[in-house]
Scaffold this motif. Structure first.
Motif, PDB file in Angstrom:
ATOM      1  N   ARG A 253     -12.637 -10.567   6.361  1.00  0.00           N
ATOM      2  CA  ARG A 253     -12.457 -11.393   5.322  1.00  0.00           C
ATOM      3  C   ARG A 253     -13.605 -11.845   4.664  1.00  0.00           C
ATOM      4  NH1 ARG A 253      -8.491 -16.648   5.145  1.00  0.00           N
ATOM      5  NH2 ARG A 253      -9.552 -17.829   3.178  1.00  0.00           N
ATOM      6  N   GLN A 254     -13.692 -11.835   3.369  1.00  0.00           N
ATOM      7  CA  GLN A 254     -14.856 -11.902   2.576  1.00  0.00           C
ATOM      8  C   GLN A 254     -14.643 -12.255   1.153  1.00  0.00           C
ATOM      9  OE1 GLN A 254     -16.162  -7.310   2.053  1.00  0.00           O
ATOM     10  NE2 GLN A 254     -14.148  -7.494   3.332  1.00  0.00           N
TER      11      GLN A 254
ATOM     12  N   LEU B 189       0.874  -1.022  -0.174  1.00  0.00           N
ATOM     13  CA  LEU B 189       0.076   0.021   0.202  1.00  0.00           C
ATOM     14  C   LEU B 189       0.848   1.427   0.055  1.00  0.00           C
ATOM     15  CD1 LEU B 189      -2.766  -1.036   2.701  1.00  0.00           C
ATOM     16  CD2 LEU B 189      -2.933  -1.279   0.001  1.00  0.00           C
ATOM     17  N   HIS B 190       0.251   2.268  -0.581  1.00  0.00           N
ATOM     18  CA  HIS B 190       0.999   3.830  -0.690  1.00  0.00           C
ATOM     19  C   HIS B 190       0.094   4.808   0.289  1.00  0.00           C
ATOM     20  CE1 HIS B 190       2.317   7.495  -2.100  1.00  0.00           C
ATOM     21  NE2 HIS B 190       3.609   6.771  -2.479  1.00  0.00           N
TER      22      HIS B 190
ATOM     23  N   ASP C 134      -9.139  -9.856   2.691  1.00  0.00           N
ATOM     24  CA  ASP C 134      -9.391  -9.428   3.919  1.00  0.00           C
ATOM     25  C   ASP C 134      -8.925  -7.831   3.789  1.00  0.00           C
ATOM     26  OD1 ASP C 134      -8.793  -8.762   6.827  1.00  0.00           O
ATOM     27  OD2 ASP C 134      -9.118 -10.797   7.058  1.00  0.00           O
ATOM     28  N   ALA C 135     -10.343  -7.076   4.210  1.00  0.00           N
ATOM     29  CA  ALA C 135      -9.819  -5.623   4.344  1.00  0.00           C
ATOM     30  C   ALA C 135     -10.723  -4.988   5.227  1.00  0.00           C
ATOM     31  CB  ALA C 135      -9.900  -5.173   2.870  1.00  0.00           C
ATOM     32  N   ALA C 136     -10.433  -3.646   5.178  1.00  0.00           N
ATOM     33  CA  ALA C 136     -11.163  -2.787   6.111  1.00  0.00           C
ATOM     34  C   ALA C 136     -12.450  -2.347   5.318  1.00  0.00           C
ATOM     35  CB  ALA C 136     -10.453  -1.542   6.381  1.00  0.00           C
TER      36      ALA C 136
ATOM     37  N   VAL D  36      -4.310  -4.932   3.729  1.00  0.00           N
ATOM     38  CA  VAL D  36      -5.077  -5.609   2.968  1.00  0.00           C
ATOM     39  C   VAL D  36      -4.361  -7.077   2.479  1.00  0.00           C
ATOM     40  CG1 VAL D  36      -6.325  -5.712   0.627  1.00  0.00           C
ATOM     41  CG2 VAL D  36      -6.366  -3.388   1.887  1.00  0.00           C
ATOM     42  N   LYS D  37      -5.045  -8.258   2.567  1.00  0.00           N
ATOM     43  CA  LYS D  37      -4.739  -9.383   2.402  1.00  0.00           C
ATOM     44  C   LYS D  37      -5.439  -9.951   1.402  1.00  0.00           C
ATOM     45  CE  LYS D  37      -2.583 -10.698   6.894  1.00  0.00           C
ATOM     46  NZ  LYS D  37      -2.600 -11.823   7.793  1.00  0.00           N
ATOM     47  N   LEU D  38      -4.558 -10.224   0.199  1.00  0.00           N
ATOM     48  CA  LEU D  38      -5.379 -11.159  -0.928  1.00  0.00           C
ATOM     49  C   LEU D  38      -5.232 -12.440  -0.513  1.00  0.00           C
ATOM     50  CD1 LEU D  38      -6.658 -10.687  -3.630  1.00  0.00           C
ATOM     51  CD2 LEU D  38      -4.415 -10.826  -4.616  1.00  0.00           C
TER      52      LEU D  38
END
Length: 960
Positions: free
Chosen positions: A499-500, A436-437, A461-463, A524-526
């Motif tokens: 997670r979704q 991320l930046h 998995d993200a906010a 963020v997790k892919l």
């Protein structure tokens, strides 16, 4: 025959809402359903996804004419709970517009659960509940003129558990019963005639690129066609119109400002700012990318955009960029309807819909109001034209356009790809953190390694509020991407917390998938990315391998292309259109016979065509479709395809069923024969994407020649159907038209057939390979002229228009095989298709790089996966392996291999019904002996033919 007790149901809103995603539910106990062999039958308008107790069961229905709507049947007993409640849930996507595979009807769902004896146990009625799916954005943009809408999904707005029995739907409304089976527009229901499509998880090959990016500051995509011609949603015909739109731009301080488009959807990009209309040469960028770069002072600026032109339904993508702040507002103050969309529509001052086989409709060229509006310099001046100013409905504009935000990046900082992220995209791997930046978005460019078609799926998995934009495309080379102009192949997913997973319900074709993460507030997790590869269920029964590695690769990518283009019908391409083009499918059917041996999909395609007779007795070129269009050659190819299908399957019932429809359309074509004895017709007189004269009106030589062939083929079908009188009449007509072609269209000075005679009587200025090839293929030419044409075919004159597409090459290769020039055929395949292999193609292209339809110097083709181009599978099977059916149903088969310069070849060809014929040969050039081994089912009689110049040593194996 099913006894329907279910009723058609829908919600309480509009009959045919635009882009509505509507959910239906019914909860019940197992006692209501009887045995474990319980079946569920359903159909919907326009498309559905079916769930039973949370498990996805199927998608559908197959594309259908509304008056012959197909329904599906599933066994669901194994999914039902005996000691608990059960829920059937259905997501229905109603497009509310006509496309190239759907005619606008009205929203509706019909579903019935039956016991093994056919007793109805559960039916759609007013006891079902329904709600609009709030996660989907109804303002999402059109994918293309051929297809409906992209998906924009906000996971914060909906509970995925709605498909589960535990979900509380108390807030939903009761469904509205809208009618019984037989109601319009679904006056007849027919069972699905083909198997269900596959859904095979395919994982990426690699992460190709990683970049920190920043999109254009403001973007939107407009449905200009519907804006200016509101009733155009009822058909898919091309529209012309005269109209504009306007806004007021406010800058708090002087700034560099860019107004541009990355895809105008065929509408010319014309802009007026500061009292000046800018010319094409004022714009930067390679078309269709057009950017007007200005230095604007602080204050208000009246922006006027001329939308006049034509549209088939593509999106009009508009972008505005400035490093500082700016505002847009409607030029009409105080109007509540203008507050949602900061643009006003002016006009349309005139419009017209066009149907190619009907007399043209002209717009009024005298438009003084339009010319007066074009000179306006301020919002105040619009008051003179108040009656022509309309608010733009918010449903016709989609803001934060994903396509523009992906293709128009004002910052692009490439980064090395972390190993962990590479591993994350592979099946069963651990999640990878997305770099991320602080100020920029992150784009991950995923390469699946080959062309695919189906449904994008991912887990992340993200906010809450994190955005994942997706964009699929087919080709890139040396950092240059071929963006899918006139195809909005995008989606947007807005995350809830945690997670979704998401599975897009929109079908897409792609090789590369750009995933852009925007607005992340925490790591963020892919976890996973994949495609659910979906196509008609066929096995790779046909095989081919030879001493030439490039030829083997050409065969493989041709086979794979055909499979990718097999959906519920053959389609031209999995990305751009997904349309069943009738003429394309004739060639694809022949390829399919040799690659997969599927008769079901071919029969379904052929039976769909006569349904277009209400649009034209000449039959439509793509069906079922809201675009009433005729390409005469496509109908003529359909006639030949009907005969070829009978010859492959031996199905006399099919021949008898199709014969009245074949006779009907050919009799109408014969009514278009003029006093010279030639087919003289207004229509889309297309054969090839090449610069030879094939006008919209007049006598076009190749289709006259193909009419001769179609009449001969129809006569053979008539014999099978028992109508010998009409068969004899068609043979007579074929002789007469052939004579007229030779008398009128042969140019003695050119020593070639004319390409056409225009409606004004003038002959074509072009002389093409296309016309000479078709003359040979259709047995048109005289024996003396045939020798001349053979020389052209072997050594095409440079002055002739050359073949522009692999589709036309199919006929060229047919002609070469017919003339016994298989070595020339193989050499041409290696030369033309070898370019694709050298470029790393994993599927075959729509056109050759030398065609005249690409819009960029870097574009080698438009579609990189196109079924009409897959001919090598057929010709390597029929000529190099030498396998051809001699009798209907292939009870007798010829094996006549041609070496074509190869040392050896082997492969298999499916036979109708079951089994295959395997052929293996090698040649000894010193002894001139071919060693041939053939393995075939016992019920097939083989006729072996030795190749010219070789003796034959045969090993024959019989199985069964």
């Amino acid at each position: 025959m099913i006894m329907w007790q279910a009723s058609w149901i829908w919600g309480s809103g509009e009959e045919s809402p635009r882009n509505e995603w509507r959910c239906f539910r019914k909860t019940f106990s197992f006692e209501q359903t009887g045995s474990s062999e319980t079946k569920l039958k359903l159909t919907a308008d326009s498309r559905y996804v079916l769930y039973v107790n949370g498990s996805q069961v199927g998608r559908g229905p197959v594309r259908s004419w509304p008056f012959e709507l197909a329904y599906d049947e599933y066994e669901i007993g194994y999914l039902l709970n005996r000691d608990a409640l059960n829920t059937i849930a259905v997501l229905v996507l109603h497009s509310g517009i006509s496309t190239f595979q759907y005619l606008r009807g009205r929203g509706g769902l019909l579903l019935q659960v039956e016991d093994i004896d056919g007793t109805a146990l559960l039916c759609t009625d007013e006891s079902w509940t329904t709600a609009v799916h709030a996660a989907y954005d109804a303002t999402s943009s059109r994918i293309s003129c051929q297809l409906p809408f992209t998906d924009r999904y906000d996971a914060r707005n909906w509970d995925d558990a709605w498909v589960e029995p535990k979900y509380d739907d108390a807030a939903w409304e009761q469904a509205t019963v809208i009618g019984s089976v037989g109601m319009a527009p679904w006056t007849s229901l027919v069972p699905r005639s083909i198997p269900y499509l596959t859904e095979e998880p395919i994982y990426p090959a690699r992460v190709e690129e990683l970049s920190f990016v920043k999109p254009v500051a403001w973007s939107a995509v407009f449905d200009v066609r519907t804006m200016l011609v509101r009733d155009s949603v009822n058909h898919a015909n091309p529209i012309s119109f005269i109209g504009l739109m306007a806004t007021v731009l406010t800058l708090p301080e002087a700034a560099a400002f860019t107004i541009g488009t990355v895809d105008g959807g065929r509408v010319p990009f014309r802009v007026r700012v500061g009292g000046k209309w800018y010319r094409d040469d004022d714009f930067a960028g390679e078309r269709p990318n057009m950017f007007l770069e200005l230095q604007l002072p602080a204050g208000e600026h009246f922006l006027l955009i001329d939308l006049s032109g034509g549209s088939h339904g593509h999106g009009y993508h508009l972008g505005l960029h400035c490093e500082g702040t700016f505002e847009l507002r409607s030029p009409i103050a105080g109007h509540a309807q203008f507050s949602k969309v900061p643009f006003a529509q002016i006009g349309a001052f005139d419009s017209a819909a066009h149907i190619d086989h009907q007399p043209g409709i002209s717009m009024n060229p005298e438009q003084p109001l339009y010319e007066a509006v074009k000179q306006i310099d301020s919002a105040e001046q619009l008051s003179e034209f108040a009656e022509w100013i309309r608010p733009i409905p918010s449903q016709l504009v989609h803001f934060t356009d994903v396509y523009s935000q992906t293709a128009w990046r004002v910052v692009d900082l490439p980064q090395p790809v972390p190993v962990q992220l590479q591993q994350a995209v592979l099946a069963g791997s651990n999640a990878g953190n997305v770099p991320l930046h602080a100020e920029l978005d992150t784009e991950i460019l995923i390469d699946f390694g080959r062309e695919l078609t189906g449904y994008v799926a991912f887990t992340i998995d993200a906010a809450e509020g994190t955005i994942v934009d997706g964009y699929g495309f087919e080709y890139m080379r040396d950092g240059w991407r071929q963006y899918t102009y006139e195809l909005d192949n995008t989606f947007r997913y807005t995350c809830r917390e945690g997670r979704q997973s998401y599975v897009s319900v929109v079908r897409r074709g792609l090789r590369y998938l750009a995933l852009t993460v925007r607005g992340a507030t925490r790591p963020v997790k892919l976890v996973e990315v994949k495609m659910l590869q979906s196509n008609f269920p066929v096995a790779n029964v046909g095989t081919f391998h030879s001493s030439n590695a490039k030829l083997n690769e050409i065969w493989r990518i041709s086979r794979d292309t055909t499979r990718l283009c097999m959906e519920d019908t053959f389609v031209d391409c999995p990305a751009y259109e997904q349309t069943y083009w009738v003429g394309d499918a004739r060639n694809a059917s022949l390829v399919n016979y040799y690659a997969f041996g599927s008769a079901e999909i071919v029969e379904r395609c052929l039976r769909l065509v006569p349904g277009s007779s209400f649009q034209s007795p000449l039959y439509g070129d793509q069906v079922p479709s809201g675009w009433s269009s005729v390409i005469p050659n496509w109908t003529l190819f359909w006639v030949s395809a009907c005969l070829e299908h009978y010859q492959y399957t031996g199905n006399e019932t099919f021949a008898r069923d199709m014969w009245p429809h074949v006779r009907f359309t050919l009799e109408h074509y014969l009514q278009k024969v003029d006093e010279r004895g030639l087919l003289n017709i207004r229509g889309w007189n297309l054969l090839d994407w090449a610069a030879f004269e094939q006008p919209w009106d007049g006598v076009v030589a190749p289709q006259n020649m193909f009419l001769v062939k179609a009449l001969r083929d129809a006569a053979l079908l008539a014999d099978t159907a028992g109508d010998t009188l009409t068969g004899a009449e068609f043979r007579k007509q074929a002789v007469q038209i052939r004579e007229a072609i030779n008398n009128v269209l042969w140019d003695e000075e050119r020593q070639a057939y004319l390409d056409c005679i225009h409606a004004d009587g003038s002959p074509s200025t072009t002389t093409s390979m296309q016309t000479q090839v078709v003359a040979c293929l259709c047995d048109i030419t005289t024996e003396e002229r045939l020798d001349v044409l053979k020389r052209y075919i072997v050594d095409p004159p440079a002055s002739f228009v050359q073949i522009g597409s692999p589709f036309m090459s199919f006929f060229y290769h047919e002609a070469l095989a017919k003339l016994g020039m298989q070595a020339n055929m193989a050499a041409d395949i290696l030369e033309q298709y070898g370019v694709m292999v050298d470029q790393g193609a994993t599927s075959v292209w729509e056109v050759y790089p030398t065609s005249n339809i690409t819009i960029s110097s870097k574009m080698l083709t438009r579609s990189h996966c196109h079924a009409w181009s897959a001919g090598p599978v057929y010709f390597l099977g029929t000529e190099v392996l030498g396998v051809r059916g001699l009798t209907p149903g292939w009870t007798k088969v010829e094996i006549a291999p041609k070496p074509v310069g190869l040392a050896w070849a082997r492969g298999s060809v499916p036979v109708p019904g079951s089994g295959s014929i395997s052929v293996s040969w090698k040649v000894d050039e010193q002894t001139k002996v071919m060693q041939l081994r053939v393995v075939a089912p016992s019920h097939i009689e083989l006729q072996l033919v030795k190749p010219d110049g070789y003796e034959l040593e045969v090993e024959q194996v019989v199985i069964g």
